[in-house]
Design an enzyme around this catalytic site. Sequence first.
Site, PDB file in Angstrom:
ATOM      1  N   ASP A  33       1.801   2.906  -7.619  1.00  0.00           N
ATOM      2  CA  ASP A  33       0.996   1.401  -7.904  1.00  0.00           C
ATOM      3  C   ASP A  33       1.384   0.775  -6.226  1.00  0.00           C
ATOM      4  OD1 ASP A  33       3.253   0.058  -7.984  1.00  0.00           O
ATOM      5  OD2 ASP A  33       1.470  -1.643  -9.169  1.00  0.00           O
ATOM      6  N   MET A  34       0.589  -0.221  -5.436  1.00  0.00           N
ATOM      7  CA  MET A  34       0.845  -0.381  -3.949  1.00  0.00           C
ATOM      8  C   MET A  34      -0.135  -2.053  -3.730  1.00  0.00           C
ATOM      9  SD  MET A  34      -0.605   2.299  -1.566  1.00  0.00           S
ATOM     10  CE  MET A  34      -2.289   1.917  -1.684  1.00  0.00           C
ATOM     11  N   ALA A  35       0.438  -2.857  -3.424  1.00  0.00           N
ATOM     12  CA  ALA A  35      -0.624  -3.691  -2.752  1.00  0.00           C
ATOM     13  C   ALA A  35      -0.886  -2.950  -1.279  1.00  0.00           C
ATOM     14  CB  ALA A  35       0.974  -4.786  -1.796  1.00  0.00           C
ATOM     15  N   HIS A  60      -3.501 -14.976 -12.372  1.00  0.00           N
ATOM     16  CA  HIS A  60      -2.434 -14.198 -11.002  1.00  0.00           C
ATOM     17  C   HIS A  60      -1.721 -12.529 -12.442  1.00  0.00           C
ATOM     18  CE1 HIS A  60       1.444 -12.134  -9.432  1.00  0.00           C
ATOM     19  NE2 HIS A  60       0.272 -11.632  -8.201  1.00  0.00           N
ATOM     20  N   SER A  97      -6.425 -10.610  -4.709  1.00  0.00           N
ATOM     21  CA  SER A  97      -4.935 -11.640  -4.567  1.00  0.00           C
ATOM     22  C   SER A  97      -6.329 -12.461  -3.496  1.00  0.00           C
ATOM     23  CB  SER A  97      -4.392 -11.321  -4.494  1.00  0.00           C
ATOM     24  OG  SER A  97      -3.298 -10.478  -2.908  1.00  0.00           O
ATOM     25  N   GLY A 113       5.783   6.769  -6.586  1.00  0.00           N
ATOM     26  CA  GLY A 113       6.403   6.084  -8.204  1.00  0.00           C
ATOM     27  C   GLY A 113       7.775   6.930  -8.591  1.00  0.00           C
ATOM     28  N   LYS A 169      -7.099   1.445   8.113  1.00  0.00           N
ATOM     29  CA  LYS A 169      -7.563   2.361   6.607  1.00  0.00           C
ATOM     30  C   LYS A 169      -6.933   1.886   5.719  1.00  0.00           C
ATOM     31  CE  LYS A 169      -6.092   6.682   9.440  1.00  0.00           C
ATOM     32  NZ  LYS A 169      -4.923   7.754   8.786  1.00  0.00           N
TER      33      LYS A 169
END
Length: 353
Positions: free
Chosen positions: A178-180, A120, A144, A310, A228
């Site tokens: 940044d993002m999941a 991780h 992940s 951000g 998407k």
Amino acid sequence: MNKEVRLSNEELHNLICNKVKSAGLQESHAEELAKHLVYADRHGIHSHGAVRVDYYSERIAKGGINAHPTFDFEKTGESTGIFHGDNGMGHVVANEALKEAITMAKSSGMAAVGVSRTSHTGTMAYYVKKAAEQDLVAISMCQSDPMVVPFGGAEPYYGTNPIGFGAPRKGAEPVVFDMATTVQAWGKVLDARSKNEPIPDNWAVDESGEPTTDPHMVRGLLPISGPKGYGLMMMVDILSGILLGLPFGKDVSSMYNDLSVGRDLGQLFILIDPARFTDIELFKEQVDQSMNELNHIKPASGFDRVMYPGELALVKAEEYEENGIPVVADIHAYLTSATVHFDKYALSSPFAD
Ligand code: NAI
């Protein structure tokens, strides 16, 4: 009760460092991990900060994170390479791989560096910011564990597969977004669990595929914007898994299964030197101009002002600089105790408490 304590950067760093060292991680790796986790908490990314130390420590103690890995950088072309991580501490592996990618991008104009067999790897923001501080544009993505229901599906296939982007900016901190690719990262569910707080009903589903607001009942997360986000997670899985010859899709290893074996995860860095396309100073000035223009867009009702993507992380960092970093009391109690768990996460469910 979910009280919190406020800690300085240094206090939190030392607590994390001491804990993972007592689990068996070597000093330099513990230092790098602590830097990364403090960065996350300091920028309000609590899902990827100190909340993870308990889990990492158990995995280190069991050998599922290799405390003494042998790293190898295999250069496969002028601008390409694979960094073999030997299932070391993911944050350390990625940090070493990033150094190679930065050197490569500086000399050849760009770098696509895969990180193979890692663990991780934390917040993507940490890496893209470091590269942007070297005047590079950076993209980072990683696999992940499979916990996301595909659009139209009732069982998990992809992970929360995050994407991070960073760009240098004149006279200010780099732009970092940044993002999941899920509505929320799994860590946000963990954060809600640690606080015993409900989650919004559009984050996740329970065992029967129905939306749930109980973080303890979550059995699958939902992709952002339906098909998407689903497509973006496919892209991440192909680029950071299949491209590197690693397990992909539902065969990506779970965080919470056997903690004594390495996870064999993949990550990809794509770095671009803007100086190969335009004048670097002009580029940075125009990135700065663009962010300023966003800040001056007329706000919609209910908003004080428009933030650029951000920017929220910098707002948090400023607040915490003044008041200290908030750490949930339970996590603080764990960090200050002598405990390293050996059976807390050893459950067969990938959605262990
Ligand atoms: P999030 O939803 O909290 O934020 C996403 C982005 O939007 C951030 O850059 C944030 O600063 C920005 N943002 C939020 N509100 C904003 C606003 N009002 N105005 C302007 N910008 C705003 O992030 P998410 O998706 O929950 O991900 C959290 C972290 O989890 C990320 O750092 C990601 O890299 C990490 N992650 C890591 C994984 C791993 O396996 N290593 C897996 C999934 C996520």
